[in-house]
Design an enzyme around this catalytic site. Structure first.
Site, PDB file in Angstrom:
ATOM      1  N   PHE D 115       0.855  -1.180   0.000  1.00  0.00           N
ATOM      2  CA  PHE D 115       0.000   0.000   0.000  1.00  0.00           C
ATOM      3  C   PHE D 115       0.891   1.229   0.000  1.00  0.00           C
ATOM      4  O   PHE D 115       2.049   1.154   0.412  1.00  0.00           O
ATOM      5  CB  PHE D 115      -0.871  -0.018   1.266  1.00  0.00           C
ATOM      6  CG  PHE D 115      -2.349  -0.008   0.989  1.00  0.00           C
ATOM      7  CD1 PHE D 115      -2.916  -0.975   0.189  1.00  0.00           C
ATOM      8  CD2 PHE D 115      -3.171   0.974   1.534  1.00  0.00           C
ATOM      9  CE1 PHE D 115      -4.282  -0.977  -0.071  1.00  0.00           C
ATOM     10  CE2 PHE D 115      -4.533   0.975   1.282  1.00  0.00           C
ATOM     11  CZ  PHE D 115      -5.091  -0.005   0.479  1.00  0.00           C
ATOM     12  N   GLN D 235      -8.386  14.484   4.866  1.00  0.00           N
ATOM     13  CA  GLN D 235      -7.908  13.824   3.663  1.00  0.00           C
ATOM     14  C   GLN D 235      -8.964  13.886   2.564  1.00  0.00           C
ATOM     15  O   GLN D 235     -10.116  13.534   2.790  1.00  0.00           O
ATOM     16  CB  GLN D 235      -7.569  12.369   3.972  1.00  0.00           C
ATOM     17  CG  GLN D 235      -6.909  11.664   2.810  1.00  0.00           C
ATOM     18  CD  GLN D 235      -6.270  10.349   3.233  1.00  0.00           C
ATOM     19  OE1 GLN D 235      -6.956   9.353   3.415  1.00  0.00           O
ATOM     20  NE2 GLN D 235      -4.963  10.362   3.415  1.00  0.00           N
ATOM     21  N   HIS D 237      -9.887  12.510  -1.190  1.00  0.00           N
ATOM     22  CA  HIS D 237      -9.541  11.429  -2.105  1.00  0.00           C
ATOM     23  C   HIS D 237      -9.715  11.935  -3.535  1.00  0.00           C
ATOM     24  O   HIS D 237     -10.741  12.533  -3.846  1.00  0.00           O
ATOM     25  CB  HIS D 237     -10.437  10.211  -1.853  1.00  0.00           C
ATOM     26  CG  HIS D 237      -9.881   8.958  -2.431  1.00  0.00           C
ATOM     27  ND1 HIS D 237      -9.910   8.703  -3.770  1.00  0.00           N
ATOM     28  CD2 HIS D 237      -9.243   7.913  -1.850  1.00  0.00           C
ATOM     29  CE1 HIS D 237      -9.327   7.531  -3.992  1.00  0.00           C
ATOM     30  NE2 HIS D 237      -8.913   7.034  -2.837  1.00  0.00           N
ATOM     31  N   LEU D 247     -16.586   6.399  -3.849  1.00  0.00           N
ATOM     32  CA  LEU D 247     -15.154   6.265  -4.053  1.00  0.00           C
ATOM     33  C   LEU D 247     -14.826   5.326  -5.207  1.00  0.00           C
ATOM     34  O   LEU D 247     -15.345   4.221  -5.289  1.00  0.00           O
ATOM     35  CB  LEU D 247     -14.556   5.702  -2.759  1.00  0.00           C
ATOM     36  CG  LEU D 247     -13.047   5.587  -2.684  1.00  0.00           C
ATOM     37  CD1 LEU D 247     -12.447   6.972  -2.573  1.00  0.00           C
ATOM     38  CD2 LEU D 247     -12.660   4.764  -1.479  1.00  0.00           C
ATOM     39  N   GLU D 250      -8.167   3.575  -5.585  1.00  0.00           N
ATOM     40  CA  GLU D 250      -6.864   3.895  -6.131  1.00  0.00           C
ATOM     41  C   GLU D 250      -6.393   2.799  -7.079  1.00  0.00           C
ATOM     42  O   GLU D 250      -5.528   3.026  -7.918  1.00  0.00           O
ATOM     43  CB  GLU D 250      -5.885   4.017  -4.951  1.00  0.00           C
ATOM     44  CG  GLU D 250      -4.847   5.064  -5.126  1.00  0.00           C
ATOM     45  CD  GLU D 250      -4.315   5.547  -3.780  1.00  0.00           C
ATOM     46  OE1 GLU D 250      -5.134   5.873  -2.901  1.00  0.00           O
ATOM     47  OE2 GLU D 250      -3.098   5.587  -3.615  1.00  0.00           O
ATOM     48  N   ARG D 283      -2.191  10.948  -2.761  1.00  0.00           N
ATOM     49  CA  ARG D 283      -3.580  11.405  -2.874  1.00  0.00           C
ATOM     50  C   ARG D 283      -3.721  12.921  -2.892  1.00  0.00           C
ATOM     51  O   ARG D 283      -4.451  13.493  -3.703  1.00  0.00           O
ATOM     52  CB  ARG D 283      -4.406  10.852  -1.707  1.00  0.00           C
ATOM     53  CG  ARG D 283      -4.697   9.387  -1.847  1.00  0.00           C
ATOM     54  CD  ARG D 283      -5.459   8.877  -0.650  1.00  0.00           C
ATOM     55  NE  ARG D 283      -5.672   7.431  -0.782  1.00  0.00           N
ATOM     56  CZ  ARG D 283      -6.288   6.692   0.121  1.00  0.00           C
ATOM     57  NH1 ARG D 283      -6.749   7.237   1.229  1.00  0.00           N
ATOM     58  NH2 ARG D 283      -6.455   5.406  -0.075  1.00  0.00           N
ATOM     59  N   HIS D 348     -12.677  12.641   2.446  1.00  0.00           N
ATOM     60  CA  HIS D 348     -12.605  11.203   2.668  1.00  0.00           C
ATOM     61  C   HIS D 348     -12.420  10.836   4.132  1.00  0.00           C
ATOM     62  O   HIS D 348     -13.044   9.908   4.634  1.00  0.00           O
ATOM     63  CB  HIS D 348     -11.461  10.636   1.834  1.00  0.00           C
ATOM     64  CG  HIS D 348     -11.352   9.141   1.873  1.00  0.00           C
ATOM     65  ND1 HIS D 348     -12.427   8.315   1.601  1.00  0.00           N
ATOM     66  CD2 HIS D 348     -10.310   8.327   2.163  1.00  0.00           C
ATOM     67  CE1 HIS D 348     -12.035   7.047   1.713  1.00  0.00           C
ATOM     68  NE2 HIS D 348     -10.772   7.029   2.069  1.00  0.00           N
ATOM     69  N   ARG D 383      -3.188  10.577   6.847  1.00  0.00           N
ATOM     70  CA  ARG D 383      -3.333   9.166   7.190  1.00  0.00           C
ATOM     71  C   ARG D 383      -2.846   8.294   6.051  1.00  0.00           C
ATOM     72  O   ARG D 383      -3.177   8.546   4.895  1.00  0.00           O
ATOM     73  CB  ARG D 383      -4.793   8.840   7.483  1.00  0.00           C
ATOM     74  CG  ARG D 383      -5.036   7.373   7.751  1.00  0.00           C
ATOM     75  CD  ARG D 383      -6.473   7.087   8.124  1.00  0.00           C
ATOM     76  NE  ARG D 383      -7.414   7.250   7.028  1.00  0.00           N
ATOM     77  CZ  ARG D 383      -7.595   6.357   6.045  1.00  0.00           C
ATOM     78  NH1 ARG D 383      -6.906   5.246   6.014  1.00  0.00           N
ATOM     79  NH2 ARG D 383      -8.479   6.590   5.088  1.00  0.00           N
TER      80      ARG D 383
END
Lengths: 123, 129, 287, 610
Positions: D115, D235, D237, D247, D250, D283, D348, D383
């Site tokens: 990730f 955050q 997105h 969403l 990614e 992001r 997000h 985050r």
């Protein structure tokens, strides 16, 4: 947690028998129909012909089994349908025994008729 | 299957028209089943005339067969039985987990085949009248 | 903007006279706003398409809503608009008392299963452009209506609880050691784990209606555990006993209605059928 | 009206709440959960990515901690981060032992995948629906244990004593409004109240968050005297669907999806936003690039750009990104196999929240917070993907245990006003906080400190509040809420500048004043969502103000917080946590230290670049 559902162990047996009789009936019913509507036309059927057929042990046994299977399949189907309609309690018990008695009578009468149809010629 | 709540006329609004294939198959299977069990009892009753002797038996059968309505009912009976058999086969396959994706198509196929057989049998049933 | 059934209007007026509750005045104002909203002038407004919603209304507490009825809302249509979007627009613009459950708007919370044009669907997952207009929106059939589009889910939750919807293996490894599970086995239970408890299946099933049949969702939950190789044999045995009890799998009539409405495409009928076969196999052993 | 008494009351039944309830129950407490939804409706279910846990050979929790500190842009507190990373493997395995359907390796062990920002592939996952599985697995355990759940019960306010210093206050329970019946109920908690109410995403017009994500817990704790920490770090997105905010993972860009502007240019490269990574930049970078394009007039309808994956071919798309096809078709009416998907940045995740220590405890005794509503802080200014779910289970469990009376160790993080190191220095353009002293929400509580009477008196006060809202012949909350959402989206979004932030504060003030006039038009006590949303709107206003104030004060660019004119991270001046306390209706901005000192090392701030 499923305690409030009473166990009814015959249910899966009945479910399976319903399928087994179905398979049997598909074959025999097709045979029966072909024989008595297409080979011998229904209008031309006479007791003599019937007796000739019934006197063969194989045919006799098949017809008796046919009767028993059809009765079970039909009556069990009717009972399931009623249960699915939400019948429960006393009416359900009454129906259960009513249908059982009707089945037994039907089968008994059927066998009796079949026996008469052999005209005592069963080999 | 009783309604737990009465929504008045709104509840029944258009429900039947919104049945899907599988539900119609179920309804028709029940219906044909009821007809067939009814016929089974009648059939045994008619055949029971054999106990009263040959004349009675032959007379009853030929008497019935001479009625046009009975001949038509026989076509109906055939249709009912054929549908019940075909849909029953469909259900047996479903029980075995086969062809579940095509369950609606197999229902329509049962209907078409039933119709074809019923129509095709008319000459036989009405023949020799 | 067409409005409610006429007699409701008179009822509301009578109400206002007797007891000038501010809510009634505000509702009346809103109704007026609805009448005069630009959306009502569909004929004059050429570039804005509007979609007509026919929404079920009922409130046991409010005079005039005790008798179930349908209200019409004309909502300006935009590309990509879902049934839920339209309901939110109608509520926020025309009538804030319009009540429905919704939360995630992305088909994962399972709140907004509704009866839309005669089928159980998630409001958020249904594009208006895929429907015939006007769009008729009702609460899920076969469940008690609490208010408007909100139904009582208690029975559904009870059925879910009845199958012991939790992993039962007590014999788990210690610490950071995991229980092994084959990829194949994980794949086998994958679809069954996707259930979002929306209740669409249960509502579509005419056997489950009003009765005690466990219903597709609960049986699917049982399937998820029965098929999970991590639970051991005794537990599986217990689970099979539950699902083959009187209100269990045998009540399924393979009508496929649940499978057809499931918003997560779970092959519910298939799972139920598989459990029937498991149950029979299981019992054959003891014959 | 009913009074319910339990040892521990958990408010909210998402990941953190469920874990807290199970933990408290295992510690022998009588626990009840109070939630405005049914537990399985919670928004944890929408989480896709996974759970970061240093589980496998070759991995080490120290590395996870290092990655997290770096990702946080050094605004995370080391003791919290280390607790997260140390506890996560055990907590993750606990989920497996509860039957969670993790994706598996060939050998039957749980899979982990790489990730963004992680030095080791340690993201444990269950398909692209990890949150759904986590939520359901834990709810199953709640059912198994027979934990009492009061569902569709909206917690309106906390029952807290009213000592002048928040650190002397005690929380004795909360007030719930039974949505189905309209009854107000008091919940008395002898051990503690754990807030697990999630984030406040609904303050933005465009968010991936559920409609229920109104940060009720944050607002309630704030008004009860607990400061909100680092709220300006939000955050965004970069790829969400414009009409709903759903969403688009990614993964689409990971597989090779390309972003285009309306002139058909691949702007991530052509305009030099990220010449190395292009669409795969972090992001915040991609989100800012998209907004720049739209502002320059190169966007599509709805301020979107296009995300195209058609060139990947139908086979590959169906194989790896099947759910994207469903999402785009169902929620946007666009078939991504035939046309590009419109996307735009959406709110997000809220990094900040209720200030807590490593045990989830706030400065008010008996009041805990865990999950997105809390700020321990583990995410700092940004985050990392895969760190939200471990936070839920690690700190949910700790808060639950501590509330049940277990000793979970002495926390190193200091909370409450006594942690203050310096006062805020910013001139808001308008007055902040309560509009008038008789605001519908009274803070503090009551002098008589028997738990029952504190709860009963709060109950009375809330009953008045409901009655007033029901009786007021006022404006619709939806108008106020949409104005709030619009100004937040326009001015406190991925790009922030002084004028915009000041404008936002003025607009928020305006919303606050207009809120004085809201009324509930639905006269019914049965399932009155109008009433619930009206109360939620008040909560959103309070939090939006805190967020904007913190953003206005912080003149640097750190993590997710971008400020025009301040394009550098400024560790000299800004290596500190933003705190805003309600202060009885007169918000107080101050700062506390960031703890960089770990168990056996200090995390020296480094440039955050990937």
């Amino acid at each position: 947690m499923a305690e409030h559902y009473s166990s009814f162990s015959s249910e899966d047996t009945r479910w399976l028998l319903q399928r087994v009789t179905a398979v049997f009936l598909v074959g025999v019913l097709a045979f029966h129909f072909m024989l008595l509507h297409f080979v011998h036309h229904a209008a031309e059927i006479t007791l003599a012909g019937t007796t000739a057929r019934m006197s063969q042990p194989g045919y006799f046994v098949t017809m008796v089994l046919f009767l028993i299977a059809a009765t079970f399949h039909g009556v069990n189907g009717v009972y399931n349908a009623l249960v699915n309609q939400g019948i429960s309690g006393t009416p359900r018990t009454v129906i259960k025994y009513g249908l059982t008695i009707a089945s037994v009578l039907l089968i008994a009468q059927g066998i009796r008729v079949a026996w008469v149809m052999t005209g005592g010629n069963l080999i | 299957m009783s309604q737990s709540y009465d929504r008045g006329h709104i509840e029944s609004f258009g429900r039947w028209t919104e049945f899907s294939a599988g539900m119609w198959a179920w309804v028709l299977h029940k219906f044909t089943g009821w007809v067939l069990i009814g016929y089974l009892f009648t059939h045994i009753a008619v055949l029971s005339t054999a106990i009263q002797g040959e004349t009675m038996y032959n007379g009853t059968l030929q008497g019935l067969e001479s009625l046009l309505i009975v001949r038509f009912m026989e076509v109906g009976l055939l249709a009912v039985a054929v549908f019940h058999i075909l849909n029953g086969l469909r259900l047996l396959f479903v029980d075995l987990g086969l062809g579940l994706d095509a369950q609606d198509k197999s229902f329509y196929a049962s209907l078409v085949v039933t119709g074809a057989i019923a129509i095709g049998s008319i000459p036989t049933f009405l023949g020799g009248f | 903007m067409s409005t409610n059934v006429p007699d409701t209007d008179t009822e509301t007026h009578a109400d206002t006279d007797a007891q000038p509750a501010p809510q009634q005045r505000r509702l009346a104002k809103k109704r007026e706003r609805r009448e005069h909203s630009p959306q009502s002038e569909t004929s004059g407004d050429t570039d804005q398409e509007t979609v007509e919603l026919k929404v079920f209304r009922y409130d046991p507490e409010v005079e005039g809503k005790r008798e179930p009825r349908f209200d019409d809302f004309h909502v300006p249509f935009t590309k990509g608009m879902t049934v839920l979007d339209a309901l939110i627009y109608a509520r926020d613009t025309f009538d804030s008392s319009l009540t429905f459950r919704h939360s995630c708007r992305q088909a994962i919370c399972g709140s907004d299963a509704l009866f839309i044009n005669g089928a159980q669907r998630l409001g958020c997952q249904t594009q208006l452009s895929d429907l015939e207009w006007p769009v008729r929106i009702e609460p899920l059939p076969h469940q008690e209506v609490v208010k408007d589009l909100v139904v009582d889910m208690e029975h559904f939750y009870e059925q879910m609880d009845a199958v012991d919807p939790f992993f039962k293996d007590e014999d788990v490894p210690d610490g950071l050691e995991e229980q092994r599970q084959d990829r194949e086995n994980r794949e086998k239970i994958k679809m069954s784990t996707r259930c979002i408890w929306c209740g669409a299946c249960m509502s579509s099933c005419n056997i489950a209606a009003g009765g005690n049949y466990l219903g597709p969702a609960a049986i699917n939950k049982a399937y998820r555990f029965v098929m999970d190789e991590r639970e051991d044999g005794d537990v599986t045995q217990e689970r099979l006993e539950t699902i083959e009890a009187e209100e269990g799998v045998w009540r399924c009539q393979t009508q496929f209605s649940c499978t057809e409405v499931c918003p997560k495409d779970i092959p519910l009928t298939e799972h139920i059928q598989e459990l029937k076969r498991e149950a029979v196999k299981n019992n054959l052993k003891f014959w | 009206m009913t009074l319910y008494e339990h040892d521990v009351i958990v408010v909210g039944a998402g990941g953190a709440g469920l874990r807290a309830a199970i933990a408290a129950h295992e510690s022998g407490a009588d626990v009840a959960m109070v939630t405005k939804l049914h537990p399985v409706r919670s928004h944890t279910g929408a989480a896709e990515g996974g759970i970061n846990a240093a589980l496998k050979d070759g991995d080490d929790w120290h590395d996870h901690a290092y990655d997290t500190m770096k990702g946080s842009d050094y605004l995370g507190d080391a003791p919290a981060v280390e607790t997260l990373c140390k506890d996560s493997p055990q907590e993750t395995m606990q989920l497996e032992h509860w039957g969670m359907a993790f994706s598996r390796e060939e050998d039957g062990r749980v899979s982990q995948r790489p990730f963004g920002g992680l030095s080791f592939p340690r993201t444990t996952y269950a398909g692209a629906e990890t949150g759904h599985h986590l939520l359901h697995t834990m709810y199953e355990q709640v059912v198994k244990r027979g934990i009492q759940v009061y569902d569709e019960q909206y917690v309106m306010e906390l029952a807290v004593t009213d000592e002048p210093d928040p650190e002397d206050r005690t929380c004795y329970g909360c007030i719930g409004y039974d949505i189905k019946t309209g009854e107000l109920n008091g919940f008395i908690a002898s051990g503690g109240v754990v807030l697990a109410t999630g984030g406040p995403g609904q303050m933005f017009a465009h968010t991936t968050n559920a409609v229920a994500q109104t940060g009720d817990g944050q607002a309630m704790a704030y008004r009860a005297g607990v400061p909100l920490q680092d709220m300006e770090f939000v955050q965004f997105h970069p790829t969400t669907l414009p009409s709903t905010g759903v969403l688009i993972s990614e993964g689409v860009r990971g597989e090779g999806g390309i972003l285009y502007n309306s002139e058909g240019e691949r702007f991530m490269f052509e305009y030099g936003y990220a010449n190395n990574d292009g669409e795969l930049a972090s992001r915040d970078v991609v989100a800012r690039a998209e907004v720049t394009e739209v502002n320059a007039g190169r966007g599509f309808e709805n301020d979107a750009v296009h995300l195209d994956m058609r060139h990947l071919g139908e086979e590959r798309i169906t194989d790896r990104l099947e759910n994207i096809i469903h999402l785009a078709t169902d929620f946007e009416g666009v078939n991504p196999l035939e046309e590009p998907m419109p996307v735009k940045p959406g709110q997000h995740y809220e990094m900040g929240g209720i200030e807590t220590d490593e045990n989830g405890e706030t400065c008010i005794s008996g009041l805990y917070a865990a999950g997105e509503c809390a700020c321990v802080s583990v995410h700092g200014a940004n985050r990392l993907g895969g760190n939200a779910l471990p936070e839920l289970i690690v700190f949910g469990a700790r808060a639950g245990r501590h509330a049940a009376g277990e000793d979970t160790g002495t926390p190193q993080i200091e909370t409450g006003p006594s942690a203050r190191i310096e006062d805020g220095d910013v001139e808001p353009p308008v007055e902040l906080g309560a509009v008038e002293s008789t605001s519908p929400v009274a803070d503090g509580g009551t002098a008589d400190d028997s738990p029952r009477s504190v709860v009963e008196q709060t109950l009375e006060q809330e009953r008045d509040r409901v009655d007033r809202l029901m009786e007021t012949d006022g404006i619709n909350h939806a108008d106020v809420r949409s104005d709030l959402q619009e100004t937040m989206t326009a001015n406190v979004n991925v790009f922030r500048n002084e004028d915009g932030l000041k404008q936002a504060l003025r607009d928020i003030r305006d919303c606050r004043e207009r809120y004085q006039e809201v009324g509930v038009s639905d006269p019914s006590r049965t399932y009155n969502t109008d009433l619930i949303q009206t109360i939620e709107t008040r909560n959103l206003i309070d939090q939006a103000e805190v967020l904007t104030l913190g953003a206005l004060a912080r003149t640097e660019f750190r993590g997710a917080h971008w400020r025009q004119g301040y394009q550098e991270r400024d560790d000299e001046e800004w290596l500190k946590h933003t705190m805003v306390a309600w202060n009885n209706g007169d918000p107080d901005l101050y700062y506390t230290d960031v703890l960089l000192e770990g168990e056996d090392k200090r995390y020296e701030p480094k440039i955050r670049s990937y």
